[in-house]
Design an enzyme around this catalytic site. Structure first.
Site, PDB file in Angstrom:
ATOM      1  CB  CYS A 191      -5.260  10.539  11.393  1.00 23.10           C
ATOM      2  SG  CYS A 191      -3.783   9.606  11.772  1.00 23.10           S
ATOM      3  NE  ARG A 247       0.163  10.422  10.010  1.00 24.08           N
ATOM      4  CZ  ARG A 247      -0.228   9.359   9.271  1.00 24.08           C
ATOM      5  NH1 ARG A 247      -1.370   8.763   9.538  1.00 24.08           N
ATOM      6  NH2 ARG A 247       0.524   8.921   8.290  1.00 24.08           N
ATOM      7  N   PRO A 248       1.335  16.868  11.057  1.00 20.37           N
ATOM      8  CG  PRO A 248       2.930  18.250  12.037  1.00 20.37           C
ATOM      9  CD  PRO A 248       2.155  16.980  12.261  1.00 20.37           C
ATOM     10  CB  VAL A 249       1.812  18.331   5.480  1.00 17.47           C
ATOM     11  CG1 VAL A 249       1.081  16.986   5.592  1.00 17.47           C
ATOM     12  CG2 VAL A 249       0.826  19.491   5.367  1.00 17.47           C
ATOM     13  CG  ASP A 250       6.000  20.958   9.675  1.00 18.19           C
ATOM     14  OD1 ASP A 250       7.126  21.148  10.161  1.00 18.19           O
ATOM     15  OD2 ASP A 250       5.376  19.885   9.817  1.00 18.19           O
ATOM     16  CD  GLN A 251      10.038  19.553   8.357  1.00 17.40           C
ATOM     17  OE1 GLN A 251      11.141  19.613   7.799  1.00 17.40           O
ATOM     18  NE2 GLN A 251       9.640  20.460   9.239  1.00 17.40           N
ATOM     19  NE  ARG A 270      -7.641   4.176   5.347  1.00 10.81           N
ATOM     20  CZ  ARG A 270      -7.158   5.320   5.849  1.00 10.81           C
ATOM     21  NH1 ARG A 270      -7.492   5.674   7.077  1.00 10.81           N
ATOM     22  NH2 ARG A 270      -6.332   6.053   5.154  1.00 10.81           N
ATOM     23  CB  ILE A 300       7.029   7.209  14.655  1.00 12.92           C
ATOM     24  CG1 ILE A 300       8.278   6.332  14.510  1.00 12.92           C
ATOM     25  CG2 ILE A 300       6.708   7.948  13.353  1.00 12.92           C
ATOM     26  CD1 ILE A 300       9.498   7.050  13.970  1.00 12.92           C
ATOM     27  CG  ASP A 312       3.259   1.617   9.608  1.00 15.21           C
ATOM     28  OD1 ASP A 312       3.459   1.872   8.418  1.00 15.21           O
ATOM     29  OD2 ASP A 312       2.909   2.474  10.438  1.00 15.21           O
ATOM     30  NE  ARG A 355      -1.825  12.023   7.846  1.00 13.39           N
ATOM     31  CZ  ARG A 355      -1.851  13.336   8.058  1.00 13.39           C
ATOM     32  NH1 ARG A 355      -2.956  13.885   8.492  1.00 13.39           N
ATOM     33  NH2 ARG A 355      -0.823  14.089   7.809  1.00 13.39           N
ATOM     34  CE  LYS A 389      -1.756   1.540   3.998  1.00 13.56           C
ATOM     35  NZ  LYS A 389      -1.414   2.945   4.312  1.00 13.56           N
ATOM     36  CG  ASN A 390       2.214   2.733   3.519  1.00 11.31           C
ATOM     37  OD1 ASN A 390       1.070   3.083   3.216  1.00 11.31           O
ATOM     38  ND2 ASN A 390       2.564   2.487   4.764  1.00 11.31           N
TER      39      ASN A 390
HETATM   40  C1  EPZ Z   1       4.125   7.109   6.416  1.00 15.96           C
HETATM   41  O1  EPZ Z   1       3.303   8.155   6.951  1.00 15.96           O
HETATM   42  C2  EPZ Z   1       3.222   5.878   6.283  1.00 15.96           C
HETATM   43  N1  EPZ Z   1       2.122   6.195   5.394  1.00 15.96           N
HETATM   44  C3  EPZ Z   1       2.694   5.499   7.666  1.00 15.96           C
HETATM   45  O2  EPZ Z   1       1.954   4.284   7.539  1.00 15.96           O
HETATM   46  C4  EPZ Z   1       3.861   5.222   8.591  1.00 15.96           C
HETATM   47  O3  EPZ Z   1       3.380   4.975   9.883  1.00 15.96           O
HETATM   48  C5  EPZ Z   1       4.803   6.452   8.628  1.00 15.96           C
HETATM   49  O4  EPZ Z   1       5.219   6.806   7.303  1.00 15.96           O
HETATM   50  C6  EPZ Z   1       6.052   6.184   9.443  1.00 15.96           C
HETATM   51  O5  EPZ Z   1       6.739   5.075   8.982  1.00 15.96           O
HETATM   52  C7  EPZ Z   1       2.333   6.146   4.052  1.00 15.96           C
HETATM   53  O6  EPZ Z   1       3.398   5.884   3.553  1.00 15.96           O
HETATM   54  C8  EPZ Z   1       1.156   6.451   3.181  1.00 15.96           C
HETATM   55  P1  EPZ Z   1       6.000  10.596   8.489  1.00 15.96           P
HETATM   56  P2  EPZ Z   1       3.825   9.674   6.945  1.00 15.96           P
HETATM   57  O7  EPZ Z   1       5.848  11.852   7.706  1.00 15.96           O
HETATM   58  O8  EPZ Z   1       4.714   9.891   5.799  1.00 15.96           O
HETATM   59  C9  EPZ Z   1       6.066  14.094  11.780  1.00 15.96           C
HETATM   60  C10 EPZ Z   1       0.127   2.810   7.812  1.00 15.96           C
HETATM   61  O9  EPZ Z   1      -0.269   2.245   8.842  1.00 15.96           O
HETATM   62  N2  EPZ Z   1       5.983  15.034  10.644  1.00 15.96           N
HETATM   63  O10 EPZ Z   1       7.193   9.775   8.225  1.00 15.96           O
HETATM   64  O11 EPZ Z   1       2.627  10.534   7.102  1.00 15.96           O
HETATM   65  C11 EPZ Z   1       4.817  13.211  11.916  1.00 15.96           C
HETATM   66  O12 EPZ Z   1       3.807  13.858  12.617  1.00 15.96           O
HETATM   67  C12 EPZ Z   1       0.556   4.286   7.881  1.00 15.96           C
HETATM   68  O13 EPZ Z   1       0.226   2.257   6.713  1.00 15.96           O
HETATM   69  C13 EPZ Z   1       5.938  16.396  10.907  1.00 15.96           C
HETATM   70  O14 EPZ Z   1       5.942  16.819  12.059  1.00 15.96           O
HETATM   71  O15 EPZ Z   1       4.675   9.712   8.289  1.00 15.96           O
HETATM   72  C14 EPZ Z   1       5.365  11.984  12.622  1.00 15.96           C
HETATM   73  O16 EPZ Z   1       5.405  12.221  13.997  1.00 15.96           O
HETATM   74  C15 EPZ Z   1       0.208   4.927   9.171  1.00 15.96           C
HETATM   75  N3  EPZ Z   1       5.868  17.249   9.843  1.00 15.96           N
HETATM   76  C16 EPZ Z   1       6.778  11.872  12.047  1.00 15.96           C
HETATM   77  O17 EPZ Z   1       7.111  13.151  11.517  1.00 15.96           O
HETATM   78  C17 EPZ Z   1       5.848  16.797   8.533  1.00 15.96           C
HETATM   79  O18 EPZ Z   1       5.776  17.621   7.602  1.00 15.96           O
HETATM   80  C18 EPZ Z   1       6.933  10.827  10.935  1.00 15.96           C
HETATM   81  O19 EPZ Z   1       5.868  10.967  10.037  1.00 15.96           O
HETATM   82  C19 EPZ Z   1       5.906  15.425   8.298  1.00 15.96           C
HETATM   83  C20 EPZ Z   1       5.978  14.558   9.367  1.00 15.96           C
END
Ligand code: EPZ
Length: 417
Positions: free
Chosen positions: A117, A122-126, A397, A327, A305, A93, A22-23
């Site tokens: 969620c 889970r912000p997207v600031d980066q 999902r 995480i 995960d 998301r 999926k990912n």
């Molecule tokens: C991906 O989510 C996966 N989803 C998640 O899988 C997985 O848990 C996660 O990576 C960690 O391995 C997909 O690939 C679709 P991150 P992602 O950005 O990319 C913080 C599942 O069960 N952060 O690596 O959204 C964030 O809040 C799902 O299949 C910021 O603060 O995760 C978190 O604490 C759930 N700002 C950490 O970083 C940002 O701009 C890591 O999140 C981006 C992230």
């Protein structure tokens, strides 16, 4: 709403095939937005999240054609609507993954800002910071990220934390940018590498995917390609845990152990015998597992995960395990449901202390997110009597035909209304 009814106590045995990841599939579906030529994909899993992403890119003007049982042909020649509406983004998301590709291809994108969620804010600031570094004008208006750039420019980006979809979004933005982009502190997840492999097959110049430093030389345009989605390492790990916890013996096919070192190490530490060949993993469980502590970290360390599934198997293991979630700030929702089945779990912030009990007893429980629902399935397979899991739409999902696959391994699982 569908529920899953499990009659527990059966050791799993036999063979089952693992689906595409999926990912990996989600960002790769977005890669089709980067070219006006067809992208042909195989090993695409049939999941609700995939269907949502296909609807999302479809309403942008992408022509989606099913190709055989697990194939797709995506043609974005008619891409004319670089918009990801709230109604779609709120259900998934990962829709944010269209942002980088749309700005790179169309020079503009409007993407609804994903809300929080169950597992965290889970912000997207980066994602936004990286696009701004590449010269995009990015603002948030009425709940939408609005990004514009006549052509993105290469840049050096250091992300504040390791972010998987952040790395993927910026990689997709950079492949059509003017000049060189360097992503430092990049995510090393295998799904990032699978996306890079697909983009490279489309003509992109990417070096360093799989390391924390990715260098992308932008090109004028990308062409069509064919790509097979990698196997799902989390689905693989979930079935290994189900077999381990039920005292079973299984062989998983169409998968790969090379993405699962941290998980396989922990299962061996718990007493499982595991044999790996290039595309298969065989596991034989001990009479009773030993408790194993885990700490979630970015790849190649232990994946967040798989945290919930290991909480489930530790609930009946011999001894006490410490589970540390680093995480996501709210990823222990499954603990209270496991306690309803008789588990002994103490929560303290991002730590959970799990003391194994001799048995779990079936009850009605509620799924709160995708991996939490997987842990409840494992607990239901272990428990004496019947377990009824509510809200299994979470499960659909990310797990393809789960009750069919479990039944193939001898489990008594059925979907009820
Ligand atoms: C991906 O989510 C996966 N989803 C998640 O899988 C997985 O848990 C996660 O990576 C960690 O391995 C997909 O690939 C679709 P991150 P992602 O950005 O990319 C913080 C599942 O069960 N952060 O690596 O959204 C964030 O809040 C799902 O299949 C910021 O603060 O995760 C978190 O604490 C759930 N700002 C950490 O970083 C940002 O701009 C890591 O999140 C981006 C992230």
């Amino acid at each position: 709403m569908d529920k899953l009814l499990i009659q527990g106590g059966v050791p799993l045995s036999g063979d089952v095939a693992i689906s595409g990841a999926k990912n990996a599939a989600l960002p790769i579906l977005c890669a089709c937005l980067l070219t006006s030529e067809p992208l042909q994909l195989t090993n695409v899993p049939h999941l609700n999240d995939i269907a949502t992403m296909l609807r999302l890119i479809g309403q942008m003007g992408v022509e989606v054609t099913m190709d055989g049982n697990d194939g797709l042909i995506l043609d974005s020649r008619g891409l004319n609507n670089p918009l990801a509406p709230y109604e779609m983004v709120k259900t998934m998301r990962a829709s944010i993954l269209v942002l980088g590709a749309l700005v790179a291809r169309c020079g503009e994108a409007r993407v609804s800002l994903p809300g929080g969620c169950a597992i965290g804010a889970r912000p997207v600031d980066q994602h936004i910071k990286g696009l701004q570094a590449m010269g995009a004008e990015v603002g948030v208006e009425h709940g939408y990220v609005h990004a514009k750039a006549s052509r993105l420019k290469g840049a050096r980006i250091v992300t504040d934390m390791v972010t998987v979809t952040g790395t993927e979004n910026l990689m997709m933005a950079a492949v059509l940018a003017d000049g060189e982009t360097v992503i430092e502190n990049a995510a090393r997840e295998p799904e990032v590498v699978d996306l890079a492999n697909c983009l490279t097959a489309m003509g992109a110049h990417i070096v360093g995917a799989g390391t924390d430093l990715i260098v992308i030389q932008g090109v004028e345009r990308l062409h069509g390609a064919t790509h097979a989605i990698m196997p799902d390492r989390i689905e693989t790990g979930t079935y290994l845990c189900a077999a381990a916890a039920t005292g079973g013996s299984v062989r998983l096919t169409q998968t790969s152990a090379s993405y699962l070192d941290a998980v396989i190490d922990k299962l061996r530490e718990a007493g499982c015998e595991i044999a790996c060949t290039p595309n298969e993993i065989a596991l034989k469980a001990p009479a009773r597992l030993k408790a194993v502590s885990v700490r979630t970290e970015p790849y190649p360390a232990f994946p967040t995960d798989m945290q919930a599934q290991f909480m489930a198997i530790n609930s009946v293991a011999d001894g006490t395990a410490l589970i540390r979630e680093t995480i996501f700030e709210n990823r222990f929702m499954h603990a209270v449901e496991l306690i309803r089945l008789g588990a002994n779990i103490k929560l303290d912030g991002n730590n959970a202390v799990v003391t194994g009990v001799p048995r779990l007893d079936g009850a009605t429980v509620m799924a709160t997110d995708l991996r939490a629902s997987a842990s409840l399935v494992i607990a239901g397979l272990i428990a004496q009597g019947e377990t009824l899991i509510e809200r299994i739409y979470h499960l659909d999902r990310g797990y393809e035909r789960i009750e069919e696959k479990l039944a193939r391994l001898g489990a008594s699982v059925r979907r009820v209304r």
